[in-house]
Design a protein around this motif. Structure first.
Motif, mmCIF file in Angstrom:
data_model
loop_
_atom_site.group_PDB
_atom_site.id
_atom_site.type_symbol
_atom_site.label_atom_id
_atom_site.label_comp_id
_atom_site.label_asym_id
_atom_site.label_seq_id
_atom_site.Cartn_x
_atom_site.Cartn_y
_atom_site.Cartn_z
ATOM 1 N N LEU A 88 0.830 -1.199 0.000
ATOM 2 C CA LEU A 88 0.000 0.000 0.000
ATOM 3 C C LEU A 88 0.865 1.249 0.000
ATOM 4 O O LEU A 88 0.587 2.211 -0.714
ATOM 5 C CB LEU A 88 -0.937 0.002 1.204
ATOM 6 N N VAL A 132 -8.941 2.067 -8.820
ATOM 7 C CA VAL A 132 -9.517 2.323 -7.498
ATOM 8 C C VAL A 132 -9.736 1.012 -6.748
ATOM 9 O O VAL A 132 -9.444 0.904 -5.550
ATOM 10 C CB VAL A 132 -10.841 3.108 -7.623
ATOM 11 N N SER A 133 -10.245 0.000 -7.443
ATOM 12 C CA SER A 133 -10.499 -1.302 -6.817
ATOM 13 C C SER A 133 -9.213 -1.938 -6.296
ATOM 14 O O SER A 133 -9.210 -2.592 -5.241
ATOM 15 C CB SER A 133 -11.183 -2.245 -7.806
ATOM 16 N N PHE A 135 -6.551 -0.331 -5.231
ATOM 17 C CA PHE A 135 -6.171 0.382 -4.006
ATOM 18 C C PHE A 135 -7.050 -0.067 -2.840
ATOM 19 O O PHE A 135 -6.564 -0.264 -1.718
ATOM 20 C CB PHE A 135 -6.304 1.890 -4.209
ATOM 21 N N ALA A 136 -8.353 -0.219 -3.095
ATOM 22 C CA ALA A 136 -9.269 -0.658 -2.043
ATOM 23 C C ALA A 136 -8.890 -2.049 -1.554
ATOM 24 O O ALA A 136 -8.928 -2.332 -0.347
ATOM 25 C CB ALA A 136 -10.705 -0.655 -2.561
ATOM 26 N N ILE A 139 -5.910 -1.821 0.726
ATOM 27 C CA ILE A 139 -6.300 -1.349 2.058
ATOM 28 C C ILE A 139 -6.902 -2.496 2.872
ATOM 29 O O ILE A 139 -6.628 -2.655 4.064
ATOM 30 C CB ILE A 139 -7.283 -0.175 1.941
ATOM 31 N N CYS A 140 -7.713 -3.320 2.214
ATOM 32 C CA CYS A 140 -8.366 -4.446 2.905
ATOM 33 C C CYS A 140 -7.365 -5.511 3.346
ATOM 34 O O CYS A 140 -7.629 -6.254 4.296
ATOM 35 C CB CYS A 140 -9.427 -5.068 2.009
ATOM 36 N N HIS A 152 -14.053 0.375 2.936
ATOM 37 C CA HIS A 152 -12.818 0.321 2.148
ATOM 38 C C HIS A 152 -12.848 1.264 0.949
ATOM 39 O O HIS A 152 -11.845 1.922 0.649
ATOM 40 C CB HIS A 152 -12.514 -1.108 1.705
ATOM 41 N N LYS A 153 -14.008 1.363 0.273
ATOM 42 C CA LYS A 153 -14.091 2.263 -0.884
ATOM 43 C C LYS A 153 -14.079 3.742 -0.454
ATOM 44 O O LYS A 153 -13.361 4.554 -1.062
ATOM 45 C CB LYS A 153 -15.348 1.949 -1.706
ATOM 46 N N THR A 156 -10.609 4.636 0.317
ATOM 47 C CA THR A 156 -9.833 4.732 -0.919
ATOM 48 C C THR A 156 -10.058 6.071 -1.598
ATOM 49 O O THR A 156 -9.106 6.718 -2.066
ATOM 50 C CB THR A 156 -10.214 3.596 -1.887
ATOM 51 N N LEU A 159 -8.268 8.768 0.147
ATOM 52 C CA LEU A 159 -6.854 8.713 -0.207
ATOM 53 C C LEU A 159 -6.611 9.381 -1.555
ATOM 54 O O LEU A 159 -5.696 10.203 -1.697
ATOM 55 C CB LEU A 159 -6.384 7.262 -0.235
#
Length: 205
Positions: A88, A132-133, A135-136, A139-140, A152-153, A156, A159
């Motif tokens: 990340l 974007v997905s 990155f999400a 994070i998860c 999570h979204k 994101t 961010l």
């Protein structure tokens, strides 16, 4: 038989895209003419049409090149198979640094994509959603419970809110470099991510 391209074809094409991106970013797509693009490139206007059908195709290629470069960056970081925190952090810092050389392209993607035809715009937005997905998902990996809480979204997008609009205030000749900013954004997000609490309901049904 297909016509062979001159050795400098791709270099000239990239020069045209870069000049058009600067103009679109500075004065907007609608206010920029092909004559201005030709003048900025130091070529005759008919030369532009040897590379691009019209101004719309110029815009599409600028956006396409930039968004796919971002997707390629994501894939490159994933391929390194880093630990979740390192992955990340690498994504955040690589993205932030990448904007140093693509501020015009990023401004065009964020503000001028609306001028593309619906089909073309939706195709590029799909690529953005993939970024974007990813990155999400990263994070998860650090906090899996955020997915169930449907946070999570939103995190994101918060961010990306820090990263995506730096072109509006970060000056290339300023005291803060993109390199320093990349670390700053990463530290700020990591410092805050652990403090996020799961409150129920997290979202309105």
């Amino acid at each position: 038989m297909a016509r062979k391209r001159a050795p400098g074809f791709e270099a000239q094409r990239e020069d045209i895209l870069a000049a058009a991106a600067r103009l679109f970013a500075e004065q907007g797509f609608s206010a920029t003419s092909m004559n201005q693009v030709a003048e900025a490139c130091g070529v005759a206007k008919p030369t532009l049409y040897h590379y691009f059908q019209d101004k719309q195709e110029l815009l599409a290629q600028i956006c396409d090149s930039h968004v796919h470069a971002l997707l390629a960056l994501v894939e490159e970081v994933k391929a390194r198979q880093l630990a979740p925190d390192a992955q990340l952090r690498a994504l955040i810092e690589r993205f932030t640094r990448s904007y140093a050389d693509a501020q015009a392209q990023h401004r065009v993607l964020t503000s001028e994509i609306k001028f593309l035809a619906d089909v073309e715009r939706e195709r590029l937005l799909d690529v953005e959603r993939r970024v974007v997905s990813e990155f999400a998902a990263a994070i998860c990996l650090l906090r899996p419970e955020l997915r169930e809480a449907k946070l999570h979204k939103p995190l994101t997008m918060l961010l990306f809110g820090m990263i995506n609009w730096t072109f509006t205030w970060l000056r290339p000749d300023g005291e803060l470099t993109h390199e320093a900013l990349a670390t700053l954004v990463s530290d700020l997000f990591f410092g805050g991510l652990g403090a996020v609490q799961l409150r129920q309901p997290a979202l309105v049904p």
